[in-house]
Design a protein around this motif. Structure first.
Motif, mmCIF file in Angstrom:
data_model
loop_
_atom_site.group_PDB
_atom_site.id
_atom_site.type_symbol
_atom_site.label_atom_id
_atom_site.label_comp_id
_atom_site.label_asym_id
_atom_site.label_seq_id
_atom_site.Cartn_x
_atom_site.Cartn_y
_atom_site.Cartn_z
ATOM 1 N N VAL A 348 0.839 -1.199 0.000
ATOM 2 C CA VAL A 348 0.000 0.000 0.000
ATOM 3 C C VAL A 348 0.877 1.254 0.000
ATOM 4 O O VAL A 348 0.648 2.202 -0.762
ATOM 5 N N VAL A 349 1.896 1.278 0.863
ATOM 6 C CA VAL A 349 2.785 2.443 0.941
ATOM 7 C C VAL A 349 3.510 2.662 -0.383
ATOM 8 O O VAL A 349 3.535 3.784 -0.924
ATOM 9 N N ALA A 350 4.103 1.600 -0.924
ATOM 10 C CA ALA A 350 4.850 1.745 -2.182
ATOM 11 C C ALA A 350 3.931 2.127 -3.337
ATOM 12 O O ALA A 350 4.284 2.969 -4.177
ATOM 13 N N GLY A 351 2.748 1.513 -3.382
ATOM 14 C CA GLY A 351 1.820 1.821 -4.464
ATOM 15 C C GLY A 351 1.398 3.274 -4.456
ATOM 16 O O GLY A 351 1.417 3.948 -5.496
ATOM 17 N N LEU A 352 1.019 3.786 -3.290
ATOM 18 C CA LEU A 352 0.542 5.161 -3.205
ATOM 19 C C LEU A 352 1.681 6.176 -3.352
ATOM 20 O O LEU A 352 1.576 7.134 -4.116
ATOM 21 N N ARG A 383 6.853 21.179 -10.558
ATOM 22 C CA ARG A 383 5.598 21.420 -9.841
ATOM 23 C C ARG A 383 4.641 20.240 -9.991
ATOM 24 O O ARG A 383 3.935 19.877 -9.045
ATOM 25 N N VAL A 384 4.596 19.649 -11.186
ATOM 26 C CA VAL A 384 3.766 18.463 -11.387
ATOM 27 C C VAL A 384 4.229 17.339 -10.466
ATOM 28 O O VAL A 384 3.409 16.620 -9.884
ATOM 29 N N ALA A 385 5.554 17.182 -10.319
ATOM 30 C CA ALA A 385 6.084 16.135 -9.439
ATOM 31 C C ALA A 385 5.646 16.365 -8.000
ATOM 32 O O ALA A 385 5.298 15.411 -7.282
ATOM 33 N N GLY A 386 5.649 17.627 -7.539
ATOM 34 C CA GLY A 386 5.171 17.918 -6.197
ATOM 35 C C GLY A 386 3.715 17.550 -6.025
ATOM 36 O O GLY A 386 3.319 16.941 -5.021
ATOM 37 N N GLY A 387 2.876 17.908 -7.024
ATOM 38 C CA GLY A 387 1.467 17.537 -6.967
ATOM 39 C C GLY A 387 1.273 16.038 -7.047
ATOM 40 O O GLY A 387 0.391 15.474 -6.381
ATOM 41 N N ALA A 388 2.100 15.359 -7.862
ATOM 42 C CA ALA A 388 2.011 13.900 -7.967
ATOM 43 C C ALA A 388 2.340 13.230 -6.646
ATOM 44 O O ALA A 388 1.707 12.240 -6.258
ATOM 45 N N ALA A 389 3.335 13.768 -5.939
ATOM 46 C CA ALA A 389 3.679 13.212 -4.636
ATOM 47 C C ALA A 389 2.509 13.358 -3.664
ATOM 48 O O ALA A 389 2.167 12.416 -2.936
ATOM 49 N N LEU A 390 1.883 14.527 -3.648
ATOM 50 C CA LEU A 390 0.728 14.728 -2.763
ATOM 51 C C LEU A 390 -0.442 13.829 -3.144
ATOM 52 O O LEU A 390 -1.291 13.507 -2.305
ATOM 53 N N ILE A 425 3.786 10.134 4.523
ATOM 54 C CA ILE A 425 4.990 10.169 3.695
ATOM 55 C C ILE A 425 4.750 11.020 2.440
ATOM 56 O O ILE A 425 5.612 11.819 2.041
ATOM 57 N N ALA A 426 3.583 10.869 1.816
ATOM 58 C CA ALA A 426 3.276 11.625 0.607
ATOM 59 C C ALA A 426 3.231 13.121 0.906
ATOM 60 O O ALA A 426 3.714 13.939 0.110
ATOM 61 N N SER A 431 5.922 18.201 0.072
ATOM 62 C CA SER A 431 6.455 19.440 0.647
ATOM 63 C C SER A 431 7.924 19.615 0.289
ATOM 64 O O SER A 431 8.356 20.712 -0.100
ATOM 65 N N ALA A 432 8.701 18.536 0.393
ATOM 66 C CA ALA A 432 10.130 18.614 0.089
ATOM 67 C C ALA A 432 10.360 18.944 -1.387
ATOM 68 O O ALA A 432 11.221 19.769 -1.728
ATOM 69 N N ILE A 433 9.568 18.344 -2.284
ATOM 70 C CA ILE A 433 9.735 18.612 -3.715
ATOM 71 C C ILE A 433 9.421 20.072 -4.023
ATOM 72 O O ILE A 433 10.152 20.741 -4.769
#
Length: 631
Positions: A348-352, A383-390, A425-426, A431-433
């Motif tokens: 679940v963690v890795a998938g999300l 910015r897309v990567a930051g949104g993707a992480a969230l 984690i997401a 936030s870090a990205i």
């Protein structure tokens, strides 16, 4: 026109606002409504309460309470659900109904109505559904846990927007629009997965009853009396029939929403509502009052009315109650130890976390590289990567699918621990990205240059498109300063002749100019008939007369096709075009009109004709790619 924004939380006589740090954070994040922030906060509070309740010494009361049953008996027929099922299958139907309304509106009038605009978020959303599932199945490819791959496919829109408001970029601009469009496709995919993969046994007769009730709901658009009660009655029939059929009844909410009509307000109904209101004002009585209310309601689509009515209930009541009913994981030492060693939890963690980041960002990069689609101005891959992480915050639908996919309570707890851990984690990863991206390309630098290059196919240009000098104005047709600036623009254009191209872009300041948005859309409707620069001076000359009837009168004086003009004003293409300009302005931190860009760089200082001519003469008007000197 420079705008001041007084702090509503500071009253007369206060020396300083209360909670200054919190207020600074909230006011710093433009582009988000207070309701979105509040909804995310309530969801978070409900989650914490559920965790605390499930882990206090009397924690067994949590399960005892939610397993309490509620029954309804009609004759010999009995409907019995425990409280958790009542929330998950009853209240959540209304949540999915609101999701369905948003999906219908986006495809009819919004960001997904034009395929060329939608291709990037649609493709990214599909990858964001598939890649997490693949990663989960690589870790859990056998046994009962393999059935839980649906847990990792969907993002939680409420938490996503709340997190973006807290840790996202200061000026979210097109990123928020991109993520909203992505979330719509994400929701469609999640609902399809629930319907196809998490519906076990289907009974045909109740399903036929549900289909007939849905047909009646579609036909209710032609009913003018008691439409609201009829929608309620047949919606209940659909829900009960689906529950009896074995199909997830929450899907009924989406099906009903997709059958409800959506359209932009039509002039005929708006004028009829105004006439009824005037009649009531002249002769106040119950009959005219009811007619006026019906007229006002009929002037907007059923979709808009129901979305406005039910969104507060889903955001502020149903989702928090859902979190309270489902997030209560028993975080005992044994549960945590089992979760740490559990492939289910790590799947679940890795998938999300990994799947959403890699899927959304990777597909966006691929689409851009293949030139199938383009990102909106200022919407960088970082910015897309930051949104993707969230987007790895897959709270609501993830918890919902856990109950559908897993029967063992122990495994359910392990999966819930994975969802909670992935959300934390997401949030931290996103936030870090964003912090790294903002450090590499500070927002202050972005505000000094034009966010979107000039596009002759889209922009409104006076002068040769290959002219070496450029002057871009962000303006508002109701702004008196923009009206006065037209004289300066005429002088500048006369001075430079064919050496200058002048570009107009929209920034309707609706807080102070209530007709500015309507005027901007009217100008785009005129542009569709090749008369943008003919209508604009008429609107500047009559800034106190910008009602719809006035705009139609100006269009008639230009011999425009009025039916087409009015239809174009309501079209998604016109709505999106005006909105794009406003979002570009926000991205560049432009909040006053007129604002000028000379040669792609922001002009600071006076905008009278001599000042603009001096700035252009200084060479600032040369766009990148024009190295020749002005003759």
């Amino acid at each position: 026109m420079q705008l001041a924004h007084p702090d509503p939380d500071v009253s007369e006589g206060d020396s300083a606002p209360r909670f200054p740090r919190l207020r600074a954070i909230l006011h710093h994040r433009r582009g988000f409504s207070d309701s979105e922030k509040t909804a995310a906060a309530l969801l978070l509070v409900a989650t914490v309460v559920a965790l605390v309740w499930a882990n206090i010494p009397l924690g067994h009361s949590y399960d005892d309470f939610w397993h309490s049953t509620v029954s309804l008996q009609i004759g010999t027929n009995t409907l019995e659900l425990d409280l958790r099922s009542l929330v998950n299958e009853g209240l959540m139907t209304l949540f999915f109904f609101v999701v369905g309304l948003e999906v219908k509106r986006e495809f009819a009038l919004g960001e997904l109505s034009v395929w060329s605009r939608a291709v990037v978020p649609v493709a990214a959303a599909v990858a964001g559904l598939a890649i997490p599932a693949v990663i989960f199945l690589l870790i859990n490819h056998t046994g009962e846990t393999s059935r839980a791959w649906g847990v990792v496919i969907s993002s939680d829109t409420a938490f996503l927007l709340g997190a973006l408001a807290i840790v996202g970029p200061r000026l979210p601009g097109h990123l928020r629009t991109f993520l909203l469009a992505l979330a719509v496709v994400d929701d469609i995919g999640a609902l399809a997965v629930i319907a196809v993969f998490y519906t076990d046994k289907v009974h045909i007769l109740p399903l036929v009853v549900a289909a007939l009730a849905l047909a009646v709901i579609w036909a209710l658009r032609f009913v003018t009396v008691a439409q609201g009660p009829l929608y309620v009655v047949f919606s209940v029939i659909v829900w009960v029939a689906l529950l009896a059929s074995g199909v997830q009844p929450t899907l009924g909410g989406v099906a009903i929403a997709l059958l409800i009509p959506v359209y932009a307000p039509r002039r005929r109904e708006v004028e009829r509502a105004a006439e009824l209101s005037r009649a009531f004002r002249q002769s106040p009585n119950p009959v005219y009052a009811q007619a006026a209310v019906r007229g006002l309601l009929n002037s907007v689509s059923v979709n808009d009315r129901l979305h406005t009515l039910y969104t507060p209930y889903t955001s502020f009541l149903i989702l928090p109650v859902f979190a309270l009913a489902n997030a209560g994981v028993h975080l005992s030492a044994d549960t945590l130890a089992a979760a740490v060693a559990s492939p289910l939890t790590w799947g679940v963690v890795a998938g999300l976390v990994i799947g959403k980041l890699v899927g959304i960002t990777g597909m966006t990069a691929l689409i851009r590289m293949l030139r199938v689609g383009v990102l909106a101005p200022g919407l960088t891959l970082g910015r897309v990567a930051g949104g993707a992480a969230l987007s790895g915050i897959g709270f609501t639908i993830s918890l919902f699918i856990i109950d559908l996919a897993i029967d063992d309570p122990v495994l359910q707890d392990e999966a819930r621990v994975g969802v909670l851990a992935a959300s934390v984690i997401a949030f931290a990863l996103g936030s870090a990205i964003f912090r790294i991206v903002d450090r590499v390309q500070p927002p202050s630098r972005m505000s000094l240059v034009l966010a979107r290059p000039i596009d002759p196919q889209r922009d409104h240009i006076r002068g040769p498109v290959d002219a070496p000098l450029t002057l871009v104005e962000y303006g508002d047709f109701e702004c008196p300063f923009c009206s006065r600036a037209t004289g300066s623009i005429d002088e500048v254009r006369a001075h430079f002749g064919d050496q200058l191209q002048y570009v107009w872009r929209h920034l309707p300041l609706t807080r102070v100019h209530p007709h500015a948005l309507l005027a901007a859309r009217a100008s785009e409707a005129a542009a569709a008939q090749g008369r943008f620069f003919e209508l604009a001076p008429l609107m500047f000359a009559h800034q106190n007369d910008l009602e719809l009837d006035d705009l139609l009168g100006y269009a008639a004086s230009l011999d425009l096709d009025l039916d087409r003009f009015e239809e174009d004003m309501r079209s998604s293409e016109v709505v999106n075009r005006v909105r794009d300009d406003a979002i570009d302005a926000e991205l560049m931190d432009v909040h006053s009109t007129p604002t000028f860009f000379i040669g792609g760089k922001r002009h600071v200082g006076p905008y009278d004709a001599p000042a603009l001519i001096r700035a252009l003469d200084a060479g600032l008007g040369l766009m990148p790619g024009h190295s020749e000197e002005r003759a």
